[in-house]
Design an enzyme around this catalytic site. Structure first.
Site: not given
Lengths: 707, 707
Positions: A281, A344-346
């Protein structure tokens, strides 16, 4: 006022609804005041029944005999510890009191409590900077013409002032009173947060500040500020100015504004926990500083939503040097002891695609990209430690070697909170409180408890659960719509975080939520007026007419459905009908209650019957107006099917009432075809869902069963 | 959305009203957009009729063949002089365009105009600081799928962008277009101002900034900021900090905030003229600096309104030394070439009561306190001159020896403007534009021209009339109500200041004002939502029901009536019913039109008849709901008589329609008794007046004359 001019003919409905008891209580509590200057009410209020509209409910409440008048003779004294923060909070309470009950403005805060209506006694300042360990408890006792608010800290007194304001109720038409009560209150959880994502859509300081006012009103104490995203870097860095200059479209908070927000929050006993999301992100960081990335770049501000590949390079020392300098700058700006670094969401794609990074992983025996992220997290945690900050991360950071100091914020599922606790890490629950799930009613979020019984945690593990946070993600919100997404569902969540676990009566919650909703509007929030203004723009007229009738029966689809069906990006205007609909609109629960009462043959049978008849008739009557609007509004074209469906639903309702009345039996096939219509109308249309189908189905089933 | 849920059954009315042509035009112009991303409209718009909803009307407008689509393919280029101010204004226009017509957000501003939908060509920057001599002219031509905006200055281009946004209209349900036009526009007057009094009630920066957005939308160019009053000193002085510390209750603008407001205004081509009222209206200065006064003091912040005795001592050199230092500080803060020093309502009582001042007058052969004020004004004018500011004063400063450089602002009467001109002084007209006269309709202010024909000024004298200013005095306004007092009457006044003197069609003004009202709401103003929120607080319910029906028929009493009847002071809460009513509410003019059309037997006869019937029925139906509310609301007790009167008015209207229909003759005595009722209902009740009585009287007279 044209809108109002059109309200009259349905008044019978509103009136009977109030008489039916659902509105009358909050109506009583909320009637605003007008007292001629110098007028003092003679009448005593000794026999005013206490109407509990408190939100959140206090830990302990007992009614007491007697009560106090709140009129132009009202006075307040502050007799214990005093400072400018307490006085400012007292002045804000007095200003609200003047709006609610006509108390004169700019009342002095007396030093001598002997003759004051309300005496505030604070023991000590408490934490100079609001902290996780702040003592927020208070006691509030009201007897005949006298009230006492006692607290160990200034923040505790602030919580009590909000309760005091909520206790003011009308005494018929004669004036305003606070009934006799004895309240001993303190929060169940220490961390009661609201997260706002300013990254995907920027929200001006005025939006943030009115949100803080709303949080204070419902006793929330943590503002989690998501400041960086693929779509925008929203805070001024003086060390690395290209972050905001190239990563924000010019939409970012200056450090002066950030200081203002932190002060504004502290004045209300609210902590500000900033989030700088990494290693994923991070596209907006890389526009100005591509050397931080795991791929060469160049990078542009990401306009699309979802999970993107851009990620910091965790193998370069230069990355940690940058993070160290940046965190140092931000640590000096944000006084809170905690800092959120996302995690998150790597997706690891850039890491897998980069030979040098793959080489690094081999050398250091790092088998997976998850493990590489853990390595990164540990390095970042050391940097935060150096700058005296505790680290908070999304639940992806929960890996075997996660340092015990890290606080885990659960978003993918409740169980991560329990997993963290079993691993000895503190945690915050957010998974059930995602406000962008616009199809989830307040009741569902209200009943989700941070302490999950089925996880069977030990008392020590339970103590590691700090509390929860409602999350307002930014893909689909703009300043006009954000309040209608947050409030008033957030008030129900705030009660979950503050009040005893045993407070779970949904009907009572909705009754008080309706009161709280008006209090929040009085505090400056726009969750009611924002959608109304949107409907006026769509209708192209101050009189929204039939469009309002339709809108009241609809709720927005959830985040995922809109994202998929509208292909939303940061460039998508947010001014469709869905942006003028509220999640869990009042009609949903009200219609359920009316139908249940009707079918239970409750004492309100006739009132509910006439109310339902008028409602269903209004759906039938709406068609010509909706057709006319649709014929000239490009916007409404995709909701056209709803325009046909609403009158059909009205007819089904009217028929059901007729057959229920036993005057006539339902013709064969009617129930089946009606059920088929209701089933069909469950499909998403123009990003909207009906909220009235289930109670209608109940009516149809009952009508079919008559005779 | 409960409000909307109650709108359905009256929809027939709204629909026929729109069909009747009064609403259809602005509805067309305002339908908001929703275009799926990537969708491009194929359909040509070659035959879309131009609907003129421009406000203010341009100097010259001609329709041209063809038009351009406004859809997701829209693009803009800036090909002439460019700077950050122009680009920021263009970005704001694009953001509004995305809200109006679904154009994607964050569109780039192209350098190459060859293929752009809208080409902006600016010759030069214009004045770095907006000035009285700024060239605000522009030309805007729209032909098939291409628009060109040309201006000599950045500010001129801003004016043109507002016009371009107002030209966007819906093409049925298919999309949005700008019809072919050829506009050559420039303002009639150079000084088109709005004054806000932040002294008597403080208005936060957010209120000031949204007001500036509204001013920009209607092409006003002077924000006159009344910063000091007996009741409050509202600006930070670093030279004399006791001014704000002791004179403001902590409610004042920091110098950082003032700079922000000045920049915000300049970005919109608006000048900021500060007012520091002296020698009277200065009590708040004297709290911290009593030595400035003509009586020994001590002084306290003045809570009551009206004319007070406190006045600077014009005989002491120390007074002028103080003013010199203070003006020097403020002159450095405010870049505008003009500074307002008030000069109004100085009653001279302290001067007469002070022997030393009397002695001074004898010595200097100053016969009257007026003459002493002239002496003071001349000294102050010299100080302003030293700091390179032109002086502006209220019309009391107009005395024989007034320096020619002083600009006179007329407030006591129009003729002072002519007197000033004859004396060779420039002037600004405000007397007819007092927005606190809540009983004056927009039409009255609209028809008041700064150039009074009967004064018979020479062309040279006419040139001395710079323009006008609408004045929003602060006795009875708070942040929630100020917008509903200013807008949208101010939009009609703005047209008077900008458009040719020949533009005077009141019906057409109201038609466009209704459009402008929604545009102003979209720009962030709360003149519609503020009163609605107020009614919700009064009703104690999100559904205002019958209270809305009543409120739509009422207007607030004028300033003087409220001041006398309510004995208002700065301590009076502003949350009575009057504070949720709008001046000149839409129903007033709409009912007049409906009745006139009905009686003229116009083509809309039947539509108006059914519409009027429904309206009058809603008044009759409102009674039970109003009774119920009044029984539990202390606030509504003093408006109780209105609750009885509204249904009576409804019956009179319904009877009149019946007798008009010739089905039955009016019984003898009916007209007389109805007329008596209407006469009686003209009395002020609870600070409200009915706006529906005159058209009802017309109906009664016509009904009585039937047969």
């Amino acid at each position: 006022m044209r809108v109002s001019f059109l309200l009259g003919s349905r008044n019978g409905v509103a009136q009977s609804a109030r008489a039916a008891g659902r509105f009358v209580t909050w109506a009583i509590a909320l009637s605003a005041a007008f007292l001629m200057t110098n007028a003092v009410l003679a009448q005593s209020c000794s026999n005013v029944p206490f109407v509990n509209t408190l939100m959140p409910q206090p830990a302990q409440l007992a009614t007491a005999p007697g009560c106090m008048n709140v009129d132009s003779a009202f006075s307040v004294a502050s007799v214990g510890y005093r400072d400018t923060r307490l006085d400012a909070a007292t002045d804000r309470m007095l200003e609200r009191l003047s709006q609610i009950a006509g108390v004169p403005r700019h009342l002095p805060i007396l030093k001598d409590g002997s003759s004051a209506s309300l005496v505030i006694r604070v023991k000590a300042e408490g934490d100079a900077v609001p902290s996780l360990d702040e003592d927020e408890s208070y006691t509030l006792t009201v007897t005949n013409d006298h009230a006492t608010l006692e607290a160990n800290t200034v923040v505790g007194a602030m919580r009590g002032m909000q309760t005091f304001l909520q206790l003011v109720q009308a005494n018929g038409a004669t004036g305003f009173v606070v009934p006799g009560v004895d309240i001993h209150d303190k929060p169940r959880f220490r961390w009661r947060g609201l997260m706002i994502d300013s990254g995907r859509h920027f929200e001006p300081v005025s939006v943030i500040e009115r949100t803080l006012d709303g949080m204070a009103a419902v006793k929330m104490n943590v503002f989690h500020w998501h400041l960086t995203e693929d779509q925008g870097f929203r805070i001024e860095s003086r060390v690395f100015p290209k972050l905001q200059e190239m990563g924000s479209n010019g939409e970012y908070y200056t450090q002066a504004q950030v200081k203002e927000v932190i002060q504004y929050a502290a004045d209300r006993g609210i902590r500000v926990v900033p989030e700088f999301d990494m290693p994923g992100h991070t596209t907006s960081w890389l526009v100005g500083y591509p050397e931080l990335g795991s791929a060469p770049g160049p990078y542009e501000i990401q306009r699309t939503f979802g999970v993107h590949d851009a990620a910091f390079d965790p193998t370069r020392e230069s990355t940690y040097k940058f993070i160290d300098e940046f965190v140092g700058e931000m640590a000096a700006l944000f006084p809170d002891a905690y800092m959120h670094v996302g995690g998150d969401e790597s997706n690891g794609k850039q890491w897998k695609a980069n030979p040098r990074i793959q080489e690094f992983m081999k050398e250091h025996h790092i088998a997976t990209t998850q493990a590489l992220q853990t390595y990164f997290s540990q390095r970042v945690e050391k940097i935060l430690e150096k700058h005296h900050k505790h680290m908070v991360g999304w639940d992806e950071v929960l890996q075997p070697n996660l340092p015990k100091d890290v606080v885990v914020q659960s978003w993918r599922g409740t169980h991560y909170l329990a997993d963290a606790a079993r691993q000895g890490n503190q945690g915050i629950l957010s998974a059930p409180y995602y406000l962008d799930q616009l199809d989830q009613p307040a009741a569902q979020m209200y009943l989700a408890d941070p302490i999950s019984a089925k996880e069977q945690l030990t008392p020590e593990q339970v103590n590691l659960v700090l509390g929860g946070e409602a999350c307002m993600w930014g893909e689909h919100i703009v300043p006009r719509t954000i309040d209608s997404r947050i409030w008033p569902r957030a008030a129900a969540i705030a009660e979950r975080f503050w009040s005893p676990a045993s407070v779970t009566d949904v009907n009572d919650m909705y009754r008080r939520l309706a009161v709280m909703s008006l209090r929040l509007e009085a505090a400056g929030l726009t969750h009611i007026s924002g959608p109304e203004a949107g409907l006026r723009q769509l209708a192209g007229s101050e009189n929204v007419g039939a469009l309002g009738t339709l809108a009241a029966t609809l709720e927005p689809v959830g985040f995922g459905v809109r994202y998929r069906e509208q292909h939303t990006t940061q460039l998508t205007p947010m001014d469709h009908l869905i942006d003028s609909l509220r999640p869990d609109p009042p009609l949903r629960h009200e219609l359920e209650l009316m139908v249940d009462e009707l079918l239970a043959d409750a004492p309100h049978y006739e009132k509910n019957r006439s109310q339902l008849t008028a409602l269903f008739q209004s759906w039938v009557a709406a068609q010509p107006g909706l057709d006319e609007m649709a014929s000239r509004s490009p916007l409404l074209s995709d909701t056209r099917p709803r325009i046909e469906q609403l009158p059909e639903l009205g007819h089904i309702g009217l028929d059901a009432l007729l057959y229920l009345s036993s005057q006539r039996a339902a013709p064969s096939g009617w129930a089946a075809s009606s059920t088929q219509t209701l089933e069909n109308d469950k499909k998403h249309v123009g990003l909207t869902d009906f909220v009235v189908l289930d109670p209608l189905q109940k009516l149809v089933n009952a009508a079919a069963a008559t005779h």
